[in-house]
Each structure stands twice: as C-alpha cells, then as structure tokens.
Design an enzyme around this catalytic site. Structure first.
Site, PDB file in Angstrom:
ATOM      1  N   GLU A 152       0.809  -1.223   0.000  1.00 18.35           N
ATOM      2  CA  GLU A 152       0.000   0.000   0.000  1.00 18.35           C
ATOM      3  C   GLU A 152       0.848   1.281   0.000  1.00 18.35           C
ATOM      4  O   GLU A 152       0.434   2.310   0.532  1.00 18.35           O
ATOM      5  CB  GLU A 152      -0.953   0.010   1.210  1.00 18.35           C
ATOM      6  CG  GLU A 152      -1.974  -1.105   1.180  1.00 18.35           C
ATOM      7  CD  GLU A 152      -3.018  -0.999   2.293  1.00 18.35           C
ATOM      8  OE1 GLU A 152      -4.164  -1.394   2.060  1.00 18.35           O
ATOM      9  OE2 GLU A 152      -2.663  -0.528   3.397  1.00 18.35           O
ATOM     10  N   GLU A 168      -7.059  -7.260  -1.077  1.00 26.33           N
ATOM     11  CA  GLU A 168      -7.719  -7.106   0.221  1.00 26.33           C
ATOM     12  C   GLU A 168      -9.166  -6.677   0.032  1.00 26.33           C
ATOM     13  O   GLU A 168      -9.440  -5.507  -0.240  1.00 26.33           O
ATOM     14  CB  GLU A 168      -6.991  -6.075   1.105  1.00 26.33           C
ATOM     15  CG  GLU A 168      -5.637  -6.523   1.610  1.00 26.33           C
ATOM     16  CD  GLU A 168      -5.039  -5.563   2.631  1.00 26.33           C
ATOM     17  OE1 GLU A 168      -5.804  -4.736   3.190  1.00 26.33           O
ATOM     18  OE2 GLU A 168      -3.822  -5.635   2.856  1.00 26.33           O
TER      19      GLU A 168
END
Length: 728
Positions: free
Chosen positions: A183, A252
């Site tokens: 991320e 995710e």
C-alpha cells in the site's frame, strides 16, 4: 552385480526425476486468468495470519477455508516477530510459517505470500522491528541505503527459507504469488522523488530473488514491470491494472473492520461482501482475497494502532476462535460455487454488457465456438428493486444492491441479497469449576522509581521507542526538584505527552493518569521543602502502524515540555533536567507472569483481596473440562493490563474502555456502500470483555492465570467460559 540390477536402478532414478519434474508447478497469467500448469483459473483466496492463531488450530482453519470454497491462503510475513533482535531469527511455534504453508499445501490449496516487509495489518509498528528505527541514519520506506540494505537482507532471508523448504510453485510448493512492499501508493506523495526511486528499487530487488512466480504490489498504480499492481478496499470492481496484460486482482477485500479500545463492534453484512465480490468478477476480476478470512488474536504485544484491541475478529467468515461466522461463511461458499460454474468461460470468453438503466446491467461472457454463456445481472441502485425481462432467457427479480449469477444466462443460481444460510450466534457458556476462583496477589514494586532510581540518564526527555527498543510497554521518566524554601508550595504539573498513557507521581504520591494519542496533562501537586521527586510512567498501547512517515511518530514524552507552575513563582521548565530512565516493570524483570518464576515468595494471600488499586499482580489456578470448544476468560471488572495463562500471553486487556451508547440499531440495511461506522453493535459495553485462551495453552491438570493490573480492577468477577454456536 548383474546388468539387469543397474538397469532397474537407472529406471527408478529416471522415474524419480520424472516425478520431480511433474511436481513442479508453472504459474503464468494474462489479462483474463491466472494460469496454473496451463489451466486457466479464477482464484478465491482468504487471509489467515499464522501468528494470530496457534499451530494446533491451523489445520482446522485451513480445512474450513477449503470447505468454504477457497483456492488459496494469503498471509503477511511479520518482520518484527521473525527478527526481534538484529540477525537473530525466530521461526518457532506459531511463527513456523514453513509448517503453516505445508499444511496449506497438504489441504490442496495454494499460498500467496506477502513479504512486505512492511505489513500495516493493525500490527505493532506495521511489522517493523523497533531496532530498525534506532539504527543511526536510517529512514524507513524511502530511498535510503541503510534501510534498503536491511529490507533486502530480510527479504532474501525469507525467500531462502522458502526455497530451502521447496515452497515456491516451480519447486513443487504451494506459493503461486508473492508481494513486495504494501500500500505504498496510498502514502507515496510526501516521499516525492525518493519514493519513486524506492519503489523502482523494490521491484528490481524482488525480481532479482528469482522465485519463479509473479510478484505483486498492492495499491501501487505506477508499479514498474514486471510487478502486477492490485487493489485493496471494500469495492474494487472499477479497478483497472496499469498494464493491459495484467490480471485484475483484489488483494484485500475487507470483510469487516478492525476495532480500537472504546469502539463498537463493526459489522459488514454477507449481502454486501458477496455483492462486492460478484461485481468484481462481473467486471473481469481474476483473483480476489478476503482480508480477513480468519482474523484471530493479537497475542502478546502484537496489536498496533495505537489502541488496537487484542481481538482481531474483523467480522471475518471464521470468527476469532475459528468458528463459522454464519451466515457470512455459508453465503460466500455458495457464491464461490456459483462463480466457479463459469470459470472456463470467464477466463477465455468474450464479454459484452447491456445497460437497462437505473443501475441495472447484464454482463454476458460467451464462448463463440461452443455457444456457452455465463451472465451477471446486477442492480447497483441503493433503494429500488428491479424486475428484468431477458426475453427467451427468462424474467428475474433483482433486489437493490445485488447481483444475480445466471448459469447459461438463463438460470439464476445465486443472488447476493438472497441469503438462505442459517444465522448463528456465538454463545458463551460458564465453566463449572466447582469452587470460586481463589486469588493471590503481589504489589508491583515501584519504590525504586518513585525515588528516582533508573538504569541510565540524560539531560533531555527521550522518545520512548529510542529508549526502550519496544522491549516493554513501559518507560519511567524520573527527575528531582529542589524547594529551597522552608515551607511547602502548591504547584501545577504540566506534561506534554505524545501518547499513549501517562501516570504521574510527585513524592511517591500518585497525582493522576491520562491517556490519548497526543495530550496535555495538568494536575495539582505539592512541593515540600528540600528535594522533591517527580516520576512519570509512560505506557504504549501498540505502536503506530500506518501513514506517511508513521515510523517517526513519537511516543512518550520526547522533548516535553514538562513544567511545574509554582504559585507565586515563575514556571519551572524541567525538560532539560537530569532525567533518570528505567525500561519496563520490576514484575516483568522477575517474570511474575511465569508460574515457574523463581520469585514465587512474592505472592501473597489475604482475607481481603486488594481491589481497585493500580500496579497489582493477581494469580489464580483453574481447571478446564475436556472438549474442543474454544475457551475464553471473562475479564469483566478489570481495568487495564496484560493477561497470561501458563506463561503464554493472551494480550493486553482493557475492559474498562466502554463504547458509547450512540449509533447502534437492531436493524442493518445492507444496501449502499459500506463504511466502518455502518451497522455497528455493542453500544454501551466494553470494547473487549472476553479474551481467547487457546486450548494449546492449557494443561490437563491445573492451569495458572496471571494478570497485571495497571489502573485498578476487581478480579473477583473473572470467570472462564466456552464458546459454541447456536442457531438464531
């Protein structure tokens, strides 16, 4: 020896070599499929973090994931757990990911390994070991040679462990994908050109590991080739990879949300999770991973945040203890079965979409050679149901915010809003121990710190991570002040704290406590004539784990200021005083949490148990009946502290942190985009009252529960219970 003997030996060797070659798994991809040994696949995966459970329940979790229709298990690798001290590695117990991966393979599933090594994950310090932070000249997650060297050493270590165990697919192992970084694109901007250079280096370093399977980068829209950029979030149907040849992957899909002390329970409905998944595959998705599929428990001091609670249940399809979270688990299992019916067409066919208006769309995948078809009929309207006439393919009722899956485009086999799995709730049943728990207690001795005795000193207020290397939640700051007069003076103590908890003592008297992310502490104090001792105990509740430059976020009292405002006198700034420091508690040093500690003589019994007093240790013994139901300890009545069973840490506890009474409802409308504050429950109750006691922590005979109580509590209400599912 005869020639026939050698011929037989050669035949056996040749057959063995052929078997070895045939066990190798080739992983490829294109825009429409993950290709495993030539077979075009869509992949359902779920996150199960090995350190958030125990090896004894790994097989059960893995089997339930398989039964739920998953193809793969995904996990991070946790740097701070595996390298707690520089170049000292730990792969034992619930850190034995090699064993975990082999169990996954034995169950017939694949593995997605997310090395990071930054993981976020609501894990302490985002998975970074704090010794890393304390290396002179280092800057984390940027184009810094010291950091990149450490990151490469650890990444290579993990890759080599996997290679030695033959865990990568080309070696016949289960690992089909690997992730580097995590991320970074979300927070990359402030790092500027150094961030871009760093992410390019990450890609080059990862590729040089030669693992034989594709590398991915999540939330990294500018991921350099050959990295595959992927999506994280509640919804990823609109995500488009940065390379038209890359598969559309969702690393995710947040099945619920995490919780902090003082928060309510988050809940994401099965209707909304399944809607998001169906929309993703309708829009050409190839791989989807549930974060989390099983959340588990933040044992020890692993919870991050700060202020992340010990339970990492996450409202996942498998609850914290490994029970089926119904109807979520069953509803998603049916979804996987429905989508798998169209796997060959989804990965090889042509696709067209017809818009009916008002949020209703029909997406048709078709094989022009065979004439086979597979359809998704979606309604993204948040309030209006739809009746759709597909002429010769039939008429369909599609509720608002739902997707119907049509096998052959003419038979509804699934709708995300139509839940037919039985709902269950987890019921906690008291364990009959025969007698009430009998408690012993011990005082956390603080006389040394109240009188300023530490282990090192400085003429400044040191940041807590720098001072402790995170060896303990606790750091003592101690100094003294001379009152040259002959009388006492009223004063106000002012402390600027960077978090998360502060306890203040003046001349051995506790004058107040406070907690928060970043706060100002003010309390009255009395300065007696002569020497006065000021003792400040700072406590962390999980280190920050997310954000740009999060690693630089201060804890404790760095720089202060610490001031004394004395009535009728000028303010005294004590920040540059001589400060004495001590890391941790005396009880920690004496291992009072271990029933086998040599300091057993410290424990006391008394007719009247001291309750409501801070800095106390409590100990009791108990027995658990046979069975397999998960065991929990109810810590109702306790304040804040840490719990151990037979020397095994259950994690931090804080049942005195109560969620506010606003925002909960008996109903939950699944329609519309999910946010963590939507559909919350448990208003007005402790954020966490029950704490998981894995059965592998327990003995057949007598077991020992030890509590360290920091703020003051009453252990007389503590009890043990088992957890079982009951139909609603």
């Amino acid at each position: 020896m005869s020639s026939s003997y050698w011929a037989e030996i050669l035949l056996i060797l040749n057959l063995s070599f052929i078997c070895l070659l045939s066990s190798a798994i080739q992983v490829d991809y294109d825009a429409n499929a993950i290709i495993i040994n030539g077979e075009r696949r869509v992949i359902f995966s779920g996150a199960i973090h090995y350190p958030r459970s125990t090896p004894q329940i790994w097989p059960d979790l893995i089997q339930k994931a398989k039964d739920g229709g998953l193809d793969a298990i995904e996990t991070y690798i946790f740097w701070n757990a595996h390298e707690p001290q520089r170049r000292q590695y730990d792969f034992s117990g619930n850190l034995d990911f090699v064993k975990f991966f082999k169990l996954v393979q034995e169950a017939g599933l694949y593995v997605i390994i997310r090395i990071g090594p930054y993981v976020c994950s609501e894990w302490n310090y985002g998975g970074f070991p704090v010794w890393l932070h304390n290396i002179p000249g280092i800057q984390l997650r940027t184009n810094n040679e010291i950091y990149k060297n450490e990151m490469q050493i650890f990444t290579t270590k993990i890759v080599n462990v996997c290679k030695e165990a033959k865990l990568f697919a080309p070696q016949g192992g289960p690992i089909i994908l690997a992730q580097i970084e995590n991320e970074y694109g979300n927070i990359m901007g402030p790092y500027k050109e150094a961030g871009k250079s760093y992410i390019n280096w990450c890609a080059q370093m990862a590729t040089s590991q030669n693992i034989g399977v594709p590398w991915i980068m999540c939330q990294q829209s500018d991921a350099p080739q050959p990295m595959i950029n992927t999506c994280n979030g509640f919804y990823c149907d609109e995500f488009v990879p940065n390379n038209p040849k890359s598969p559309k992957m969702w690393t995710e899909n947040w099945t619920g949300w995490f919780k902090k002390w003082g928060d309510k329970d988050p809940h994401r409905t099965p209707q909304d999770v399944s809607f998001a998944v169906a929309r993703f595959f309708q829009a050409g998705g190839v791989l989807q991973n549930y974060y989390m599929y099983h959340g588990g428990t933040n044992f020890g001091r692993d919870a991050g945040g700060p202020f992340i609670i010990t339970s990492y249940d996450y409202d996942a399809p498998l609850d914290e203890y490994g029970n089926l979270n119904q109807p979520k688990w069953g509803h998603l299992k049916q979804l996987h079965e429905a989508i798998k019916l169209g796997e060959k067409i989804l990965t090889s066919g042509n696709v067209t979409t017809k818009q009916f208006g008002n949020g209703v769309n029909l997406t048709t995948y078709s094989n022009t050679t065979s004439g086979e078809r597979f359809c998704f009929l979606s309604n993204t309207n948040t309030s209006q149901d739809a009746n759709v006439d597909l002429q010769q393919d039939g008429k369909y009722f599609v509720p608002a915010w739902s997707v119907s899956i049509l096998h052959g485009c003419n038979k509804e086999v699934y709708n995300t809003a139509k839940v037919n799995t039985e709902t269950t709730v987890m019921v906690k049943k008291p364990i009959e121990l025969g007698t009430k728990l009998s408690w012993m207690w011990a005082q956390e001795t603080i006389r040394d710190t109240l009188h300023g005795k530490g282990s090192f000193k400085a003429t400044k207020l040191i940041e807590q991570k720098e001072a402790t290397s995170d060896a303990s939640d606790y750091l003592w700051y101690m100094t003294s002040i001379e009152n040259m007069g002959s009388s006492s003076h009223n004063a106000t103590l002012y402390v600027k704290s960077s978090g998360q908890v502060l306890h203040a003592y003046v001349n051995s008297k506790h004058i107040g406590s406070q907690f928060g992310y970043d706060f100002e502490f003010k309390q009255p104090a009395i300065l007696r004539p002569g020497k006065n001792f000021l003792t400040l105990l700072s406590a962390t509740v999980g280190l920050q784990n997310y954000g740009e430059f999060f690693d630089l976020g201060p804890e404790g009292l760095p720089g202060g200021p610490v001031e004394l405002n004395v009535d009728g006198m000028a303010s005294l700034n004590l920040s540059s005083n001589i400060w004495n420091y001590k890391v941790g508690l005396n009880g920690e040093a004496k291992r009072l949490y271990d029933p086998n500690s040599p300091h057993a003589h410290i424990w006391k019994t008394s007719k009247k148990l001291p309750i409501g007093k801070p800095m106390k240790w409590y100990k009791t013994s108990f027995k658990i009946p046979p069975g397999t139901s998960p065991v929990v300890v109810d810590l109702q009545g306790m304040g804040k502290g840490h719990a151990w069973v037979n020397g095994n840490s259950l994690g931090r506890y804080w049942p005195s942190q109560i969620a506010d009474t606003n925002g909960c409802s008996d109903t939950c409308d699944y329609r519309g985009e999910y946010k963590p504050e939507k559909c919350v429950t448990n208003c007005g109750n402790p954020s966490q009252r029950w704490y998981h006691v894995p059965r592998s922590f327990l003995n057949d005979g007598t077991n020992t529960l030890i509590l360290f109580e920091e703020m003051g509590g009453n252990p007389s209400h503590v009890s043990f219970q088992t957890v079982a599912a009951a139909a609603v």
